[in-house]
Design a protein around this motif. Structure first.
Motif, short mmCIF file in Angstrom:
data_model
loop_
_atom_site.label_atom_id
_atom_site.label_comp_id
_atom_site.label_asym_id
_atom_site.label_seq_id
_atom_site.Cartn_x
_atom_site.Cartn_y
_atom_site.Cartn_z
N GLN A 66 0.84 -1.21 0.00
CA GLN A 66 0.00 0.00 0.00
C GLN A 66 0.87 1.25 0.00
OE1 GLN A 66 -2.54 -0.33 3.44
NE2 GLN A 66 -4.17 -1.37 2.28
N LEU A 67 0.33 2.27 -0.69
CA LEU A 67 0.92 3.62 -0.65
C LEU A 67 0.23 4.41 0.44
CD1 LEU A 67 1.25 4.72 -4.39
CD2 LEU A 67 3.12 4.39 -2.78
N GLY A 68 1.02 5.06 1.25
CA GLY A 68 0.46 5.99 2.23
C GLY A 68 0.63 7.42 1.72
N LEU A 69 -0.47 8.13 1.50
CA LEU A 69 -0.43 9.47 0.91
C LEU A 69 -0.93 10.50 1.92
CD1 LEU A 69 -1.95 8.69 -2.59
CD2 LEU A 69 0.46 9.01 -2.05
N THR A 70 -0.17 11.54 2.11
CA THR A 70 -0.63 12.73 2.83
C THR A 70 -0.71 13.86 1.79
OG1 THR A 70 0.48 12.00 4.86
CG2 THR A 70 -0.15 14.32 4.72
N SER B 232 -10.72 4.73 -7.09
CA SER B 232 -11.49 3.48 -7.06
C SER B 232 -11.85 3.02 -8.45
CB SER B 232 -12.76 3.67 -6.22
OG SER B 232 -12.42 3.98 -4.87
N ASN B 233 -12.22 3.99 -9.32
CA ASN B 233 -12.57 3.63 -10.70
C ASN B 233 -11.35 3.08 -11.45
OD1 ASN B 233 -15.20 4.42 -10.24
ND2 ASN B 233 -14.89 6.52 -11.05
N ALA B 234 -10.16 3.47 -11.02
CA ALA B 234 -8.93 2.99 -11.67
C ALA B 234 -8.57 1.58 -11.21
CB ALA B 234 -7.77 3.95 -11.39
N GLY B 235 -9.39 1.00 -10.35
CA GLY B 235 -9.16 -0.37 -9.90
C GLY B 235 -8.31 -0.46 -8.65
N LEU B 236 -8.13 0.66 -7.97
CA LEU B 236 -7.31 0.67 -6.77
C LEU B 236 -8.21 0.64 -5.53
CD1 LEU B 236 -4.70 3.38 -7.83
CD2 LEU B 236 -4.46 0.89 -7.95
N LYS B 237 -7.66 0.08 -4.45
CA LYS B 237 -8.36 0.08 -3.18
C LYS B 237 -7.96 1.33 -2.41
CE LYS B 237 -8.50 -4.97 -2.85
NZ LYS B 237 -8.09 -6.15 -2.06
N VAL B 238 -8.95 2.10 -1.97
CA VAL B 238 -8.69 3.38 -1.32
C VAL B 238 -9.30 3.35 0.08
CG1 VAL B 238 -8.96 5.88 -1.44
CG2 VAL B 238 -8.77 4.54 -3.55
N GLU B 239 -8.50 3.77 1.06
CA GLU B 239 -8.97 3.88 2.44
C GLU B 239 -8.62 5.27 2.95
OE1 GLU B 239 -8.10 1.98 6.87
OE2 GLU B 239 -7.24 1.05 5.09
N LEU B 240 -9.64 6.08 3.22
CA LEU B 240 -9.45 7.43 3.72
C LEU B 240 -9.33 7.36 5.23
CD1 LEU B 240 -9.32 10.47 3.06
CD2 LEU B 240 -11.82 10.55 3.37
N GLU B 241 -8.16 7.65 5.73
CA GLU B 241 -7.92 7.53 7.17
C GLU B 241 -8.43 8.73 7.94
OE1 GLU B 241 -3.76 6.75 7.65
OE2 GLU B 241 -3.95 4.62 7.18
N ASN B 242 -8.17 9.93 7.42
CA ASN B 242 -8.67 11.14 8.09
C ASN B 242 -8.62 12.32 7.10
OD1 ASN B 242 -6.00 12.63 8.41
ND2 ASN B 242 -5.54 10.72 9.53
N SER B 243 -9.37 13.34 7.42
CA SER B 243 -9.37 14.58 6.62
C SER B 243 -9.84 15.72 7.51
CB SER B 243 -10.30 14.43 5.40
OG SER B 243 -11.64 14.23 5.82
N ASN B 244 -9.27 16.89 7.27
CA ASN B 244 -9.69 18.08 8.04
C ASN B 244 -9.37 19.33 7.23
OD1 ASN B 244 -6.82 18.91 8.85
ND2 ASN B 244 -6.94 16.81 9.68
N GLY C 132 -7.44 25.98 6.45
CA GLY C 132 -7.70 27.24 5.72
C GLY C 132 -8.79 27.01 4.68
N ASP C 133 -8.52 27.43 3.42
CA ASP C 133 -9.47 27.23 2.33
C ASP C 133 -9.34 25.84 1.71
OD1 ASP C 133 -10.30 29.80 2.75
OD2 ASP C 133 -8.96 30.67 1.20
N GLN C 134 -8.37 25.07 2.16
CA GLN C 134 -8.12 23.75 1.56
C GLN C 134 -8.45 22.63 2.55
OE1 GLN C 134 -3.96 24.58 0.62
NE2 GLN C 134 -4.47 24.67 -1.58
N VAL C 135 -8.28 21.38 2.07
CA VAL C 135 -8.55 20.20 2.90
C VAL C 135 -7.29 19.32 2.93
CG1 VAL C 135 -9.95 18.12 3.18
CG2 VAL C 135 -11.01 20.22 2.35
N ARG C 136 -6.87 18.97 4.15
CA ARG C 136 -5.70 18.07 4.35
C ARG C 136 -6.23 16.68 4.66
NH1 ARG C 136 -0.22 18.97 6.18
NH2 ARG C 136 0.66 17.10 7.16
N ALA C 137 -5.71 15.67 3.96
CA ALA C 137 -6.23 14.30 4.14
C ALA C 137 -5.08 13.29 4.16
CB ALA C 137 -7.21 13.96 3.02
N ARG C 138 -5.37 12.15 4.80
CA ARG C 138 -4.43 11.02 4.84
C ARG C 138 -5.19 9.80 4.33
NH1 ARG C 138 0.79 9.25 4.68
NH2 ARG C 138 0.93 7.18 5.63
N MET C 139 -4.68 9.17 3.26
CA MET C 139 -5.34 8.00 2.71
C MET C 139 -4.32 6.92 2.34
SD MET C 139 -6.45 9.08 -1.17
CE MET C 139 -7.66 10.25 -0.58
#
Length: 395
Positions: free
Chosen positions: A347-351, A368-380, A383-390
């Protein structure tokens, strides 16, 4: 036991084979010595020297448990008070009768040494009193009448030799401890029978024959009380065997040496070939990698090739990164802050930072449509953007 070596009534040493219609042969003759040597060569235990029992004192001795281990050393002192001569001048031999009793034969050492000097007697491995070769049965006594003496075997424990005029006294005394069913007497004629009491005579069965006939009637091979014990034990004829087998031994030794030399030459040749192969491998390694130490060129080359072509771990990472990277580039405003790869679960861990929650959801959907398994660990929100860990894994 096939034959007996013994002194006849005239004092001549003869060889008597234990078979019907076989007469004694003086061993001093070429024929007698030839037969003796043939028997000894085929089986050293096939001949027994039956010496006159008058030369031995036959005893029985109870053995205490503590005496068993040192019986050979303690036996002379244990029976010393039953002997008239100095025990230092005597040779002692014993045989176990049962678990706590031994039969003992005592003979003068001077006589033992005289027999050792006899060329015909010395090679014989078993020296036994002639009375102990007679049959031993609990319900039958055996008496052999010879010129000037009588040989008597009463039981496994009792045997003696005496003059003919004393045999009646000894037999009568022996009857007091228990009478047998019969007393078998071997003699050449009834005239040789000594005078016997009626109580003894009633048990007598006369058979025409001599000592040899009585021995041959013994259906079981007796357990012999052999005098050749201790310092008189029979020595194997190594010198004679060596003379007989020396050429075979020499041939075998030469064959072993030749085989050893050939094996060493082959080993040395294999060592030279192996050394040449190692040199060739190192030369090929230096053609590819001129610098660095050489420890194990095969393994070093294998590691270098694996690093060039990529192993299973790097191949999985690159494939997953290529698939995920294409999706990340397709979503505007997405920025990867941190990336790591876990080989255990592939698995790739992406921040990452997305422009808003809608963009983040679009990214997850496209992965997901590309055939990959995605697990969203957190998001917050940041500012005007969203920071996520998946976490992104392969199909």
């Amino acid at each position: 036991m096939k034959a007996v070596l013994k002194y006849d009534e005239s004092g001549v040493l003869v060889l008597q084979q234990l078979r019907v219609h076989s007469g004694p042969i003086p061993v001093a003759t070429p024929e007698g010595m030839a037969q003796l040597n043939a028997l000894l060569q085929s089986d050293r235990n096939s001949v027994v020297f039956a010496f006159p029992s008058e030369h031995a004192t036959l005893l029985t001795h109870p053995v205490a448990k503590a005496e068993r281990k040192v019986l050979s050393q303690s036996l002379p002192y244990s029976v010393e008070d039953r002997l008239a001569e100095d025990i230092d001048e005597l040779h002692f031999a014993h045989r176990w009768i049962d678990d706590d009793e031994v039969a003992v034969a005592v003979v003068r050492k001077t006589l033992m040494n005289e027999w050792l000097q006899e060329p015909a007697i010395n090679p014989v491995a078993h020296w036994v009193p002639d009375t102990l070769l007679l049959p031993a049965s609990p319900d039958q006594w055996v008496v052999v009448v010879e010129s000037g003496r009588c040989l008597v075997r009463i039981s496994e424990r009792q045997a003696f030799v005496c003059q003919p005029d004393l045999v009646n006294v000894f037999l009568s005394a022996s009857l007091e401890s228990g009478a047998p069913t019969s007393i078998v007497v071997y003699c050449q004629s009834d005239a040789e029978l000594p005078d016997l009491d009626p109580s003894v005579k009633a048990l007598i069965q006369v058979r025409k024959g001599a000592w040899l006939d009585a021995v041959m009637m013994n259906s079981d091979v007796p357990t012999l009380l052999n005098l050749r014990q201790g310092s008189y034990v029979s020595v194997l004829p190594w010198a004679k065997w060596w003379r007989h087998w020396r050429w075979v031994a020499a041939t075998l030794l030469v064959a072993v040496l030749v085989q050893g030399a050939l094996s060493y030459a082959q080993w040395q040749q294999a060592q030279d070939v192996n050394l040449e192969i190692r040199r060739d491998i190192e030369a090929r390694y230096r053609e590819v990698y001129p610098q660095g130490a050489i420890v194990d060129p095969e393994k070093q080359l294998e590691r270098q090739l694996r690093s060039l072509r990529g192993d299973a771990q790097s191949a999985g990472f690159m494939s997953l990164l290529e698939q995920a990277g294409a999706v990340l580039r397709s979503v505007p405003g997405t920025q990867v802050l941190n990336l790591n790869y876990t080989d255990r679960n592939g698995q790739l861990g992406l921040t990452l930072i997305a422009s808003d929650f809608a963009a983040l959801e679009t990214l997850r959907t496209q992965l997901s449509n590309a055939g990959l398994k995605v697990e969203l660990e957190n998001s917050n929100a940041q500012g005007d953007q969203v920071r996520a860990r998946m976490r992104v894994g392969g199909p």
